[in-house]
Design a protein around this motif. Sequence first.
Motif, PDB file in Angstrom:
ATOM      1  N   UNK A  18       0.044  -3.447   7.037  1.00 56.62           N
ATOM      2  CA  UNK A  18       0.442  -2.117   7.196  1.00 56.62           C
ATOM      3  C   UNK A  18      -0.542  -1.510   7.870  1.00 56.62           C
ATOM      4  N   UNK A  19      -0.236  -0.264   8.638  1.00 57.59           N
ATOM      5  CA  UNK A  19      -1.039   0.586   9.573  1.00 57.59           C
ATOM      6  C   UNK A  19      -0.784   1.931   9.130  1.00 57.59           C
ATOM      7  N   UNK A  20      -2.012   2.506   8.806  1.00 56.58           N
ATOM      8  CA  UNK A  20      -1.895   3.915   8.583  1.00 56.58           C
ATOM      9  C   UNK A  20      -3.083   4.764   9.656  1.00 56.58           C
ATOM     10  N   UNK A  21      -2.465   5.501  10.394  1.00 59.19           N
ATOM     11  CA  UNK A  21      -3.382   6.396  11.582  1.00 59.19           C
ATOM     12  C   UNK A  21      -3.524   7.822  10.981  1.00 59.19           C
ATOM     13  N   UNK A  22      -4.673   8.324  10.435  1.00 58.44           N
ATOM     14  CA  UNK A  22      -4.615   9.601   9.922  1.00 58.44           C
ATOM     15  C   UNK A  22      -3.350  10.224   9.139  1.00 58.44           C
ATOM     16  N   UNK A  23      -3.129   9.430   8.005  1.00 60.64           N
ATOM     17  CA  UNK A  23      -1.978   9.699   7.068  1.00 60.64           C
ATOM     18  C   UNK A  23      -2.362  10.026   5.843  1.00 60.64           C
ATOM     19  N   UNK A  24      -3.343   9.131   5.432  1.00 66.58           N
ATOM     20  CA  UNK A  24      -3.727   9.480   3.927  1.00 66.58           C
ATOM     21  C   UNK A  24      -4.520  10.685   3.932  1.00 66.58           C
ATOM     22  N   UNK A  25      -4.744  11.372   4.725  1.00 67.86           N
ATOM     23  CA  UNK A  25      -5.514  12.520   4.629  1.00 67.86           C
ATOM     24  C   UNK A  25      -4.315  13.689   4.256  1.00 67.86           C
ATOM     25  N   UNK A  26      -3.330  13.490   4.346  1.00 71.51           N
ATOM     26  CA  UNK A  26      -2.138  14.197   4.129  1.00 71.51           C
ATOM     27  C   UNK A  26      -1.230  14.023   3.002  1.00 71.51           C
ATOM     28  N   UNK A  27      -1.207  12.664   2.785  1.00 74.27           N
ATOM     29  CA  UNK A  27      -0.168  12.246   1.773  1.00 74.27           C
ATOM     30  C   UNK A  27      -0.699  12.971   0.462  1.00 74.27           C
ATOM     31  N   UNK A  28       0.431  13.427  -0.180  1.00 68.72           N
ATOM     32  CA  UNK A  28       0.223  14.416  -1.473  1.00 68.72           C
ATOM     33  C   UNK A  28      -0.705  13.669  -2.608  1.00 68.72           C
ATOM     34  N   UNK A  29      -0.017  12.339  -2.835  1.00 67.44           N
ATOM     35  CA  UNK A  29      -0.604  11.619  -3.817  1.00 67.44           C
ATOM     36  C   UNK A  29      -1.021  10.219  -3.286  1.00 67.44           C
ATOM     37  N   UNK A  30      -2.316  10.183  -2.861  1.00 66.06           N
ATOM     38  CA  UNK A  30      -2.759   8.983  -1.865  1.00 66.06           C
ATOM     39  C   UNK A  30      -3.025   7.751  -2.588  1.00 66.06           C
ATOM     40  N   UNK A  31      -3.515   7.738  -3.870  1.00 66.43           N
ATOM     41  CA  UNK A  31      -3.567   6.642  -4.544  1.00 66.43           C
ATOM     42  C   UNK A  31      -2.017   5.986  -5.061  1.00 66.43           C
ATOM     43  N   UNK A  32      -1.251   6.831  -5.165  1.00 72.82           N
ATOM     44  CA  UNK A  32      -0.166   6.435  -5.452  1.00 72.82           C
ATOM     45  C   UNK A  32       0.605   5.737  -4.156  1.00 72.82           C
ATOM     46  N   UNK A  33       0.494   6.405  -2.844  1.00 71.03           N
ATOM     47  CA  UNK A  33       0.824   6.005  -1.817  1.00 71.03           C
ATOM     48  C   UNK A  33       0.224   4.621  -1.581  1.00 71.03           C
ATOM     49  N   UNK A  34      -1.017   4.539  -1.715  1.00 71.71           N
ATOM     50  CA  UNK A  34      -1.424   3.165  -1.424  1.00 71.71           C
ATOM     51  C   UNK A  34      -1.299   2.080  -2.212  1.00 71.71           C
ATOM     52  N   UNK A  35      -0.741   2.374  -3.629  1.00 72.88           N
ATOM     53  CA  UNK A  35      -0.292   1.532  -4.526  1.00 72.88           C
ATOM     54  C   UNK A  35       1.152   0.750  -3.904  1.00 72.88           C
ATOM     55  N   UNK A  36       1.799   1.790  -3.373  1.00 72.77           N
ATOM     56  CA  UNK A  36       2.977   1.318  -2.808  1.00 72.77           C
ATOM     57  C   UNK A  36       2.874   0.508  -1.621  1.00 72.77           C
ATOM     58  N   UNK A  37       1.912   0.622  -0.857  1.00 71.59           N
ATOM     59  CA  UNK A  37       1.562   0.102   0.257  1.00 71.59           C
ATOM     60  C   UNK A  37       1.250  -1.214  -0.198  1.00 71.59           C
ATOM     61  N   UNK A  38       0.313  -1.403  -1.183  1.00 71.13           N
ATOM     62  CA  UNK A  38       0.080  -2.809  -1.925  1.00 71.13           C
ATOM     63  C   UNK A  38       1.185  -3.403  -2.421  1.00 71.13           C
ATOM     64  N   UNK A  39       2.024  -2.795  -2.834  1.00 71.15           N
ATOM     65  CA  UNK A  39       3.307  -3.356  -3.504  1.00 71.15           C
ATOM     66  C   UNK A  39       4.025  -4.283  -2.359  1.00 71.15           C
ATOM     67  N   UNK A  40       4.165  -3.588  -1.162  1.00 71.41           N
ATOM     68  CA  UNK A  40       5.214  -4.061   0.098  1.00 71.41           C
ATOM     69  C   UNK A  40       4.181  -5.058   0.896  1.00 71.41           C
ATOM     70  N   UNK A  41       2.990  -5.185   0.751  1.00 66.31           N
ATOM     71  CA  UNK A  41       2.165  -6.305   1.373  1.00 66.31           C
ATOM     72  C   UNK A  41       2.426  -7.521   0.829  1.00 66.31           C
ATOM     73  N   UNK A  42       2.510  -8.409   1.918  1.00 67.12           N
ATOM     74  CA  UNK A  42       2.524  -9.833   1.318  1.00 67.12           C
ATOM     75  C   UNK A  42       1.167 -10.275   0.662  1.00 67.12           C
TER      76      UNK A  42
END
Lengths: 198, 118
Positions: free
Chosen positions: A104-128
């Motif tokens: 999963x790649x993010x470039x200058x995104x998690x400075x803007x995501x409203x709930x960053x930890x929730x977003x990162x938890x979703x990223x963790x879920x979809x990663x193998x």
Amino acid sequence: MSVREKYNRIARFYDFLKTGDTRRWEKSQREFFRKLQGKVLYVGIGPGPEIANFPPGLDIVAIDLSEKMMEQSQRRVDAYSGNVRLVNMNVEDLGFADGVFDCVLAVCVFCTVEAPVQGLQEVRRVLKPGGKLLMFEHVLSQNPVYALILKGMNLVTQRLSGTYLDRNTAANVEKAGFRIKSNRNVYLDIVKTIEANP
Amino acid sequence: MKYLYWDYAIGIGAGALVAGAAAFAVPGNIHPLVSMLLGGMLGMVVQSFLSIVLLPIFGAFEVMIPLHIIGMLAGMLGGMAATIPNTPVHCILSAGGATGFGVALIVYLSNRKLTRAA
């Protein structure tokens, strides 16, 4: 105004606003993006200036909250030698099954995501299991002078584009359950590359 | 031209402009401490406009960080210079430019240290 609406509004001239960053970070991004492999989820494609720095032949699913931004990226997506599929989606609520992406790649995104930890938890879920999270992000500096400037500017950027300049993204990555493998500075200790595993 | 040279050119130009603007705008008949503070505030306003123009072309953080420091320091310098009678304009501009160069150099060295340490 929501983040989506803000980015839809600035989509037409966002590329111009990022001209300097795109040129300055080209070398660092090319080197960092060599780590991309397998099936890749590219979070927050925006107008896609980073696509030019990707290694050729990747299989990418690129998501963005803003449909106008995705329209702006189409030219670069078409020019890329690999396979890129665009999906209008919010990282805080990913519509993918568990464990489907190698990277999963993010470039200058998690400075803007409203709930960053929730977003990162979703990223963790979809990663193998054994997959990689690669982030090219700006964060709050540990230097008190630089930090004061960023906190001052944060008052403006937060309102204009929903961008936070005072986030501790590495801490958020760990809060989401990732193990950080590397955390390197690209410019001062503000722009960073972070590599983490679930 | 490499961005490194642009960073110094922007630092020198911004420093001279901010110091000149502060020396021109701050009244010369007030207490030097007040004029210094006024100059610093004016410098922050001038650097904000400069940042808006330069930021898209030269990079957000690479412009924002040094220009904030230059705006404050060169503005204070220009404010103080306003209270000294008959200060030649070229001296104010040179001092502002030197301040800008110094800040650009410090930020460059700081960046080198932080990116090498990582």
